[in-house]
Write an enzyme that holds these catalytic residues in place. Structure first.
Site, PDB file in Angstrom:
ATOM      1  N   CYS A 148       0.870  -1.170   0.000  1.00 41.96           N
ATOM      2  CA  CYS A 148       0.000   0.000   0.000  1.00 41.96           C
ATOM      3  C   CYS A 148       0.907   1.220   0.000  1.00 41.96           C
ATOM      4  O   CYS A 148       1.704   1.395   0.930  1.00 41.96           O
ATOM      5  CB  CYS A 148      -0.866  -0.035   1.257  1.00 41.96           C
ATOM      6  SG  CYS A 148      -1.872   1.423   1.493  1.00 41.96           S
TER       7      CYS A 148
ATOM      8  N   CYS B 144      -0.841   3.565  -6.633  1.00 38.40           N
ATOM      9  CA  CYS B 144      -1.711   2.980  -5.606  1.00 38.40           C
ATOM     10  C   CYS B 144      -1.945   1.550  -6.031  1.00 38.40           C
ATOM     11  O   CYS B 144      -2.212   1.282  -7.210  1.00 38.40           O
ATOM     12  CB  CYS B 144      -3.030   3.749  -5.538  1.00 38.40           C
ATOM     13  SG  CYS B 144      -4.320   2.897  -4.581  1.00 38.40           S
TER      14      CYS B 144
END
Ligand code: DGL
Length: 252
Positions: free
Chosen positions: A71, A181
């Site tokens: 992440c 992302c």
């Protein structure tokens, strides 16, 4: 044997797990989706750091010897603090600005990421190394994480959401787009379709996941963590509902 914890705010980290499992098929993995708190993109760094401490403790209780922050937002907010507080190695996401900067023909690269990532000093430092040579244009992938969490990866609604954030980068001449992302690679088919429909069929999207998997292999070797578990496999954990996690995990 190696036991490796992998976390994300939701299912996005599966795009990284997919590459890790290709590189290291015989290990034992724990994948944690913090989907009760997803998205992380607009959360404060303090909140994210606290969540990461809780998740790291869960990994440690299950014997993890290394953790991957799959992440970008969590990496930006928490990786330095985790490294100072825990003794296991942490591997995080690197926004793929370098390959984009090296590959661009137009001299313009786009970065799609969460608001948190674009503000984090890790990203700002990386960007600082390249912005004398290329123009870097950023955009939050607004609504992208929600699409992926809902399993809505293609179709007219997904295209409309993607078009809003992607078109400004294309119109500025970006020919390489960094997927900053880990949720966004699941939208690749839609990103490519929208780019093509808008008249930019040659734009390339760059996913840092294979590089992160290579980094993990090196870190495990450096730390002398023995590979090939006697009991390879993956355990999926989540803080919220699991339907989409299970169905997307089955598809990778
Ligand atoms: N997948 C995450 C990232 O790489 C987080 C997205 C979010 O929860 O906002 O940044």
């Amino acid at each position: 044997m190696a036991i490796i914890g992998i976390m994300d705010s939701g299912v996005g980290g599966l795009s990284v797990f997919r590459e890790i499992r290709k590189a290291l098929p015989d290990e034992r993995y724990i994948y944690y989706s913090d989907n009760a708190n997803c998205p992380y993109g607009e959360k404060t760094p303090d909140f994210i750091r606290d969540r990461l401490r809780t998740i790291t403790d869960i990994f440690l209780a299950r014997g993890a010897q290394a953790a991957v922050l799959a992440c970008n937002t969590a990496t930006g907010a928490a990786i330095e603090v985790l490294r100072s507080e825990y003794s296991i190695p942490f591997v995080g996401m690197e926004p793929a600005v370098k390959p984009a900067a090296l590959g661009t023909q137009s001299g313009v690269i786009g970065v799609l990421a969460t608001a948190g990532t674009l503000k984090a000093s890790k990203y700002l430092t990386t960007k600082g190394h390249f912005e004398d040579n290329v123009r870097i244009i950023e955009h939050v992938g607004k609504g992208f994480v929600e699409l992926v969490e809902n399993g809505e990866l293609t179709g007219p609604h997904a295209e409309n959401v993607v078009r809003r954030s992607l078109t400004p980068l294309l119109e500025e001449g970006a020919d390489r787009i960094v997927l900053g992302c880990t949720h966004y690679p699941f939208l690749l088919e839609t990103l490519r379709k929208v780019a093509s429909d808008e008249g930019y069929p040659d734009v390339q999207f760059i996913d840092p996941a294979p590089a992160v998997a290579r980094r993990l292999v090196n870190v495990l070797k450096e730390k002398g963590i023995a590979l090939k578990d006697k009991n390879p496999g993956v355990e999926f954990l989540s803080s919220g509902p699991r339907e989409n996690l299970e169905s997307l995990a089955a598809s990778i």
